[in-house]
Design an enzyme around this catalytic site. Structure first.
Site, PDB file in Angstrom:
ATOM      1  N   ASP A 191      -2.024  -0.845   5.929  1.00  0.00           N
ATOM      2  CA  ASP A 191      -1.837  -0.382   7.263  1.00  0.00           C
ATOM      3  C   ASP A 191      -3.326  -0.757   7.525  1.00  0.00           C
ATOM      4  O   ASP A 191      -3.776  -0.017   8.920  1.00  0.00           O
ATOM      5  CB  ASP A 191      -1.443   0.872   7.617  1.00  0.00           C
ATOM      6  CG  ASP A 191      -1.810   2.001   6.577  1.00  0.00           C
ATOM      7  OD1 ASP A 191      -1.555   1.595   5.291  1.00  0.00           O
ATOM      8  OD2 ASP A 191      -2.766   3.201   6.411  1.00  0.00           O
TER       9      ASP A 191
ATOM     10  N   ASP B 158       0.180   5.222   1.056  1.00  0.00           N
ATOM     11  CA  ASP B 158      -0.477   5.880   1.741  1.00  0.00           C
ATOM     12  C   ASP B 158      -0.945   5.342   3.740  1.00  0.00           C
ATOM     13  O   ASP B 158      -1.897   4.083   3.332  1.00  0.00           O
ATOM     14  CB  ASP B 158      -2.145   7.160   1.907  1.00  0.00           C
ATOM     15  CG  ASP B 158      -1.789   7.169   0.480  1.00  0.00           C
ATOM     16  OD1 ASP B 158      -1.907   9.157   0.339  1.00  0.00           O
ATOM     17  OD2 ASP B 158      -1.860   6.428  -0.642  1.00  0.00           O
TER      18      ASP B 158
ATOM     19  N   ASP C 162       0.325  -0.886  -0.281  1.00  0.00           N
ATOM     20  CA  ASP C 162       0.071  -0.283   0.028  1.00  0.00           C
ATOM     21  C   ASP C 162       0.934   1.416  -0.041  1.00  0.00           C
ATOM     22  O   ASP C 162       2.644   1.424   0.192  1.00  0.00           O
ATOM     23  CB  ASP C 162      -0.949   0.229   1.307  1.00  0.00           C
ATOM     24  CG  ASP C 162      -2.023   1.459   1.379  1.00  0.00           C
ATOM     25  OD1 ASP C 162      -2.490   1.346   0.525  1.00  0.00           O
ATOM     26  OD2 ASP C 162      -1.950   1.807   2.734  1.00  0.00           O
TER      27      ASP C 162
END
Length: 238
Positions: A185, A24, A22
């Site tokens: 995240d 961001d 990922d």
């Protein structure tokens, strides 16, 4: 690729050929620039401006959802489609004008990507951020050369938590899902990874709507990306 290369790495990488990251909240802390663009957008519309922490809890589902959440917060009601489109267009202009002014890399990102890439692993980027922003950000932080493929939230018909982007990446790189790891995240990263048949690795410091990432039941939780570069219970010394 050297089949013994994983011996000095975390066991979650055993048998893995491809790692999907990922962006961001995993590689970059982009909330300051996203929050600034949201603030300019709402101010332009004569609406209240949220805090950076508010925006931190809204990130993760792509720009349209971020704008919708910001408008809903400011209006205390569901925005009508015309206002939402105006706000989205304004946000894209403001964010596009300054996507990396305040954004920073998380510690250890360059070293980790460089090491994994150097060991022959295929690295791909799968984000819900609009595709037009990906290459400029990777280029700005000198990460472009590490990635074989990048996929944005508007690159395909579906985005995370759908497994489609992950399966597309595996197919494009001619790797089976069981040989892949999803690193992220948020619950969307974990859900997409599980649905695609990838192993899942979660980082606890990013953006997960205020929820502990452990609730998403990832296969592994590590405190940082650099923890991928050493077996468990091994402490790096100076």
């Amino acid at each position: 690729m050297d089949l013994t290369l994983h011996s000095a790495l975390h066991p979650v990488l055993q048998g893995k050929r491809l790692i999907a990251f990922d962006l961001d909240g995993t590689l970059i802390d982009s909330v300051p620039d996203l929050a600034a663009a949201v603030a300019r957008t709402l101010c332009e519309l004569g609406l209240a401006v949220p805090t950076q922490e508010d925006v931190r809890n809204w990130v993760g589902n792509g720009a349209p959802v971020l704008v919708e959440r910001a408008l809903s917060w400011a209006l205390q009601s569901t925005p009508d489609p015309s206002l939402q489109q105006r706000a989205y267009d304004a946000f894209m202009v403001h964010y596009g004008a300054a996507p990396n002014t305040l954004t920073t890399l998380y510690p250890g990102v360059v070293h980790t990507l460089q090491t994994l890439h150097g060991k022959g692993l295929i690295l791909v980027l799968i984000t819900n951020k609009p595709e037009r922003f990906i290459e400029p950000l990777l280029s700005h932080f000198n990460l472009l050369a590490f990635f074989t493929l990048w996929i944005g939230g508007d690159s395909l018909a579906e985005k995370k938590p759908s497994p489609l982007p992950l399966l597309h990446a595996a197919s494009t790189c001619k790797v089976t899902p069981v040989e892949c790891l999803m690193v992220g995240d948020s619950r969307h990263d974990m859900a997409a990874g599980k649905a695609a048949g990838f192993a899942t690795l979660a980082l606890p410091y990013g953006y997960n709507h205020g929820e502990p990432i452990e609730l998403s039941k990832p296969d592994v939780v590590l405190p940082s990306l650099t923890a991928l570069l050493m077996p468990p219970n091994v402490t790096r010394t100076a």
